[in-house]
Scaffold this motif. Structure first.
Motif, mmCIF file in Angstrom:
data_model
loop_
_atom_site.group_PDB
_atom_site.id
_atom_site.type_symbol
_atom_site.label_atom_id
_atom_site.label_comp_id
_atom_site.label_asym_id
_atom_site.label_seq_id
_atom_site.Cartn_x
_atom_site.Cartn_y
_atom_site.Cartn_z
ATOM 1 N N SER A 14 21.116 1.166 -10.500
ATOM 2 C CA SER A 14 21.002 0.469 -9.215
ATOM 3 C C SER A 14 19.793 -0.474 -9.209
ATOM 4 C CB SER A 14 20.903 1.474 -8.068
ATOM 5 O OG SER A 14 19.656 2.131 -8.070
ATOM 6 N N GLU A 15 19.005 -0.458 -10.273
ATOM 7 C CA GLU A 15 17.762 -1.241 -10.307
ATOM 8 C C GLU A 15 17.697 -2.208 -11.503
ATOM 9 O OE1 GLU A 15 15.247 2.701 -8.788
ATOM 10 O OE2 GLU A 15 15.441 2.259 -10.920
ATOM 11 N N ARG A 16 18.251 -1.788 -12.652
ATOM 12 C CA ARG A 16 17.990 -2.464 -13.924
ATOM 13 C C ARG A 16 18.426 -3.926 -13.951
ATOM 14 N NH1 ARG A 16 19.725 1.095 -16.598
ATOM 15 N NH2 ARG A 16 17.767 2.041 -17.232
ATOM 16 N N GLY A 17 19.541 -4.207 -13.285
ATOM 17 C CA GLY A 17 20.075 -5.564 -13.336
ATOM 18 C C GLY A 17 19.112 -6.610 -12.807
ATOM 19 N N PHE A 18 18.183 -6.184 -11.949
ATOM 20 C CA PHE A 18 17.219 -7.139 -11.401
ATOM 21 C C PHE A 18 16.327 -7.730 -12.494
ATOM 22 C CE2 PHE A 18 12.941 -7.885 -9.580
ATOM 23 C CZ PHE A 18 13.252 -9.016 -8.841
ATOM 24 N N GLY B 27 14.850 -1.007 1.985
ATOM 25 C CA GLY B 27 16.304 -0.998 2.130
ATOM 26 C C GLY B 27 16.830 -2.285 2.742
ATOM 27 N N ARG B 28 18.156 -2.387 2.798
ATOM 28 C CA ARG B 28 18.790 -3.552 3.408
ATOM 29 C C ARG B 28 20.001 -3.070 4.195
ATOM 30 N NH1 ARG B 28 14.667 -5.223 1.927
ATOM 31 N NH2 ARG B 28 14.169 -7.040 0.646
ATOM 32 N N LEU B 29 20.325 -3.782 5.275
ATOM 33 C CA LEU B 29 21.548 -3.532 6.019
ATOM 34 C C LEU B 29 22.375 -4.808 5.969
ATOM 35 C CD1 LEU B 29 22.942 -1.298 7.648
ATOM 36 C CD2 LEU B 29 22.103 -2.411 9.711
ATOM 37 N N VAL B 30 23.588 -4.676 5.408
ATOM 38 C CA VAL B 30 24.417 -5.852 5.177
ATOM 39 C C VAL B 30 25.640 -5.813 6.096
ATOM 40 C CG1 VAL B 30 25.820 -7.065 3.455
ATOM 41 C CG2 VAL B 30 23.666 -5.968 2.771
ATOM 42 N N ASN C 6 16.274 -4.733 -3.985
ATOM 43 C CA ASN C 6 17.328 -4.449 -3.017
ATOM 44 C C ASN C 6 18.168 -5.679 -2.704
ATOM 45 O OD1 ASN C 6 17.321 -1.613 -2.379
ATOM 46 N ND2 ASN C 6 15.250 -1.937 -1.562
ATOM 47 N N ASP C 7 17.513 -6.818 -2.656
ATOM 48 C CA ASP C 7 18.299 -8.035 -2.432
ATOM 49 C C ASP C 7 19.250 -8.295 -3.603
ATOM 50 O OD1 ASP C 7 17.564 -8.802 0.134
ATOM 51 O OD2 ASP C 7 15.712 -9.713 -0.551
ATOM 52 N N TRP D 74 8.406 -4.187 -5.373
ATOM 53 C CA TRP D 74 9.597 -4.988 -5.698
ATOM 54 C C TRP D 74 10.794 -4.595 -4.830
ATOM 55 C CZ3 TRP D 74 10.487 -5.762 -11.720
ATOM 56 C CH2 TRP D 74 9.502 -6.639 -12.221
ATOM 57 N N ASP D 75 10.846 -3.349 -4.413
ATOM 58 C CA ASP D 75 11.957 -2.928 -3.542
ATOM 59 C C ASP D 75 11.917 -3.667 -2.213
ATOM 60 O OD1 ASP D 75 12.548 -1.084 -5.490
ATOM 61 O OD2 ASP D 75 11.950 0.674 -4.331
ATOM 62 N N LYS D 76 10.712 -3.872 -1.689
ATOM 63 C CA LYS D 76 10.576 -4.416 -0.340
ATOM 64 C C LYS D 76 10.604 -5.940 -0.286
ATOM 65 C CE LYS D 76 7.742 -0.759 1.764
ATOM 66 N NZ LYS D 76 6.381 -0.534 2.305
ATOM 67 N N VAL D 77 10.157 -6.588 -1.368
ATOM 68 C CA VAL D 77 9.925 -8.023 -1.311
ATOM 69 C C VAL D 77 11.257 -8.785 -1.147
ATOM 70 C CG1 VAL D 77 10.106 -8.600 -3.774
ATOM 71 C CG2 VAL D 77 8.402 -9.749 -2.329
#
Lengths: 292, 292, 292, 292, 292, 292
Positions: B244-248, B156-159, B128-129, B120-123
């Motif tokens: 940092s994760e739960r809101g998803f 991860g993501r770079l914004v 992360n999105d 789920w982190d990568k998809v």
């Protein structure tokens, strides 16, 4: 199956039972888990609840799926499986793998599971002492004495005796009630007398390696180990792995009943058996030679 | 609790349900287990029977004992726990250890368990999105693009953005609905504008290490990692790991309902929460500085 | 800045100073480097010349670049940094990396550097004994007593007490003069009384792991460690890493002055501080709960 | 020493100098650090400040303490030491260890340090190509060609020639201006003609191992390696380690001067020399045999 | 060669010989194989038959192919090679490799092979005690005393003396009857008096590392080890590896003859020699300096 | 023995012989050593001289001491032993160990030794293809195809067929001319038809692990491997290790004769046999079941 079910139902009435942790204490008193080898996985492996009550106990050498079926049918509370069904650690528990299915089957049906394995191998009056009874014993001691334990405790056994190999083969056949596989030392033949016998139930290659003995008895051994023993002057008798261990369950059934003060019923699996059976080729050279 | 129980009972009537393996197929379609990191343990972790039927699904970030209690009370069939409750492999399953008790609790009550974690982190459209939405996004890409996967997939993501730090802190507080911990880069202050933001839900120290970014957002980071980032010109915002994760989960609740064609009820745990809460010291220097 | 410079210049006149190796001997007498953990890197880390003379000493928890700037400005001769600035061994010393810049800065300006780290954690009257003072102490002993050392020496501390958690949280806030993060054990709440408290300054996860305690106090701990403690009946209080250590410097300032017989000036850094500060979200649920 | 100091002072006036990073770029263009072996530690090892200006450069094979003394006396800005003075990583920098004293000496006196080592070994026109000039070259190629690099780049050299061993010994003595040690192959004698010669400056045992060559030239080799070469038909000539490398510095002095467009002065150390010297025993058998 | 063959044939008549295992017992009594280092491979390495009779024994430092040729020509029964010819374990025995050819040569011609190596290094009156005789000994003890062994046994030797280096160089040249290589400590010169001398025959870098000594004598040492010793105040004298060992064979010849009660002939190889010889460059700077 | 000696003597007259390296070339053409597994030790293992001439060749599965005795008596020049007698590398060659005695016996009597092992297992027309002939083959391919090799080359074989297990057991008994051991899959019985059969001569546990097959045939397998196969739906037939390989020697005898153009005599050992023989217990349950 009906009759046996009836017999079981009646017998159930007569056992008051004990708490799981009381039964575990009795088992640990016979052979503490701390006796087992470092690499082993012994003791209480599945505990389905904190207050599990135990009335009926099933003894088995291997907890295969047929034996689990028997446990469910006979409605036992605790399975004592000599070999630990969980050995390679689990990262998931699904229906895709038979070891995981065993775990699901136990937990979904509230069966506890206890495995003693090498603790029973080392203890005085345990599996190796049972296997050694095939030999005419004039003296016996552990191959690797356990430091700090009661005299006689340890891995494997070394037995002093005086028997011709052919007689020992027959005695072992009778003791395990099964066929035996023989690998003669380079200079041995059926009439050779043996005076020292190494004993190691199960897969004894590493425990027996390098000992001085005229003959060794174990469950299974690889081809290259056999050649090493035979060239070092040692004849090898193989029982098949579990046939070198299973007979102890009948002895332990009596021991456990008494130690639990008859509060639990203790039964031995009828489905548990060695996976291998020999398909005998009547006119083959190998079988003939044993008869000499 | 009575009212919610009633509401649940009524709602249950309206869901026809699906086979467990059908639900798993839908989950794998969203984010295949093969996407997860090599060291991870994801997918179907507990399968209580081959023909398990699923009508109600509980989403949680961590499968703690309170959340398991909620799952039993609400009689769900499948628990989807973002973090895998089985991580260190198990050699036994007893009542002595909370992770083992979770396994017993699931199997004894026929609850299936699925964990997606780094898949789920990568998809695309995953954790992360979701976390990145706290930022005013002018451009976004994975920090470590996944070879062979759909564009945008990866760790991860770079914004790209353009915001002062103080504004980003407030936006992140709103997005996760919670407090945030700030570690300013050596030359930064609340009014410093940031243009590149690294994102990594959970414990992002290793994924974010060495990237060029004015600011990074993650769940937790060790003191010595913080000093490294701050000396390399990067301000760090910490949400606490699971915040940092739960809101998803709220986003995923909608996604899953639709993908299951409303055949299963999907609920989000009410007991699941980050273990940490800050006991604020009103006159402490640290809090003041954020207000500048 | 002018006034402080003037004050410093005047004070300099009054200290005769000592040779660097004499100061090191005094430091080693307080807590010998041999006390430190095997993996640690403690003692005299930078020695700018064989005959270094020391008149002014700066105490800091972390030798960051702002603290090094302070050391240069205040013209100290020796920096005592609790955390060793050199930890990962160096294969080069350039301007590309902040740790290397610290080394260049010290050597180019003839500053000596000494780090005590885990030697101070273990010593009687050291960092952990300081942190324990937040608790109402009825009894105290090391978690891992140091073999062959003075009684009371060792890693971590175990304190006997009798306080409700809410009171202990306030006492800790006062002791470290900062906010505190709380993770309640599964069955705990603010009014729960705790009787045994584990203490480990810094990152205490591994030292505290597996101990029997109602509550533990440390600097930082990962999410998955927190869940383990909370499920094993232990509430966790986190101070942020360096806030669990920094307060000891004021105590040590007095100790060192006296042991150096006032021949050196000993000052505590004004730039040294924990990198993290909490940006409080006033209406968030987490903060509310602490007040119950 | 007075006269040389005067000469230096005068010459200093004529060099405008360059920034350190400009000199490093020129060095990397001659032989990029990426050419070096994975286990090596090359490039800019000490950078005393971000804006270091370089007017005078000292070339040395080993940066010993006498050479560092020379560098300080001659007031150079950059030392190029073929062997990296930092090899085993440093956890502290004190006066107790000569390698650490070298680092202190450089940083306290603002000397930069650059080491090329195996990058110079592999490059075309580098150390091995210089050493090969002792042989009458009819053909030359690397022993281990560097993938993706300019033709001729790589570890070691294989030279085609046609010379009797005795002639090659004398040529090598002249080329390195020093004594040579000879280990004849089992079937070789001074008049044996050799046609293929392996070259590896420094300690060549592993690079030269297993190659097909009538003779190899290197700096040092262990007794058991020598016996292996001699039994595989290969005569070995040893120069002593640094004598197989040092002569290249004179060549490089000219190369560097030109590449820096005469903006920096480039000098070769007068203190740098091989640690070993042979105390010749006039009537010993070993020496006599070479004269045959 | 004829005359020597005649002499040998005559002498053969006078030796009754011993069984191989009797000779091995005598060798083990002088220096038991159990004394050797763990990594070493010593003792009876080749036993061509169970009833091997030994009349003539050849002593050699290295069993090279020329020495094996000598052994065959002189028809010896047992070769005692100080260095073990089998060190890297063998997976095959063919003509492609000189070590394997040595094994074939011994077995095809019924030669036994015994190697003592580090057992002789450690024993009282062994190789290191022989090498130490080059020094004017005022006191001597092992560098690493052997636990549980006779006083004086152990690795390396530490000798107390009082000699100028130049005198010690000459004494060592005389003792080994060969040239010597000298590496002066940074502050030493030929007239420096040395008071403590470390001794380690062969390749002494690791045994001698870190000892406090004014000078060390060994066979060979790498360039980087030399620089370390020289910067730590220690001058190094190198003999070439086997020249630091070979002279002991003459001493041992007498010892062995007597211990075998003259029942076996014991000869020292005439073909065994160090592979290296120095080709002296008359006007080179290095040689000159020794004469100062 | 007299008659066979006479027959041999006569036959010797008719073979001109070949050089050892010519025979080795022919063997490598049949199955190159490079085909063997990485962990294996194959090819020419003992080469007694550079110019060895080969007139008579002995084929054996294992080079035991009785087989070596036969080789000496029959005066063969080359022994081809399927299993490599040297496997664990040798650090000495004495009479204390039977593997070392084999090496001494070969070298002292100028016998060459060649071992093909896994190269013969993989090659088309090799050991596994021979063993597969026990099955009624409708299709065959390697279990692990060898990359870059001729089609059909690789480890193990997968055979398509259609036979009841009882018939396959009898066919295998006839093919290996010996008894067979059977372990039925959990749901199998003698009349179950099998359609896919995995083949791996020797000890096939690791090569066969995880394949989809109704039945596998190999030489030996451990108890725990058997339980895994049986629970995954696979019946296992065991031949005893060397009985699954030995029959190929008769096939190879013809192949080799022809490829050597009848220039060498090729004989198969009469002493070579599997170490194990089953001592059948007539009334045991295990044997009965096979007859069902």
């Amino acid at each position: 199956m009906l009759r046996s079910a009836l017999r079981l139902r009646r017998s159930m009435a007569t056992f008051s039972g004990l708490k799981l942790n009381e039964v575990v204490n009795v088992l640990e008193k016979f052979a503490p888990a701390s006796l087992a080898e470092k690499w082993d996985n012994v003791g209480l492996l599945i505990e389905p609840s904190t207050d599990k009550h135990v009335e009926r106990i099933l003894l088995t050498n291997d907890l295969t799926e047929p034996v689990l079926g028997e446990a469910l049918e006979k409605n036992v509370d605790l399975i004592i499986s000599y070999h630990p069904p969980i050995f390679r650690p689990l990262t998931r528990i699904t229906m895709c793998n038979w070891k995981e299915r065993i775990v699901v089957g136990c937990l979904a049906n509230s069966k506890a599971l206890y495995s003693p394995h090498t603790a029973w191998d080392k203890v005085v009056g345990g599996v190796n002492d049972w296997l050694a009874k095939a030999v005419d014993i004039k003296g016996i001691k552990p191959l690797v004495p356990e430091p700090g334990a009661v005299d006689g405790t340890g891995s494997g056994r070394l037995v002093e005796t005086s028997m011709p190999i052919s007689q020992l083969v027959h005695a072992l056949q009778d003791h395990i009630d099964n066929s035996v596989h023989v690998a003669y030392a380079v200079d041995h033949h059926p009439k050779t007398f043996v005076h020292t016998v190494g004993i190691c139930a199960g897969s004894g290659g590493s425990v027996l390696k390098g000992i001085k003995a005229d003959l060794v008895i174990t469950g299974e051994m690889s081809h290259h180990e056999l050649l090493d023993f035979n060239h070092n002057g040692t004849t090898v008798l193989l029982c098949n792995h579990s046939n070198s261990e299973r007979g102890f369950l009948r002895e332990f059934q009596c021991i456990l009943k008494e130690r639990l003060q008859e509060k639990c019923e203790v039964i031995v699996s009828e489905k548990d058996k060695d996976p291998l059976q020999t398909a005998f080729r009547s006119n083959s050279q190998a079988v003939q030679q044993v008869k000499q």
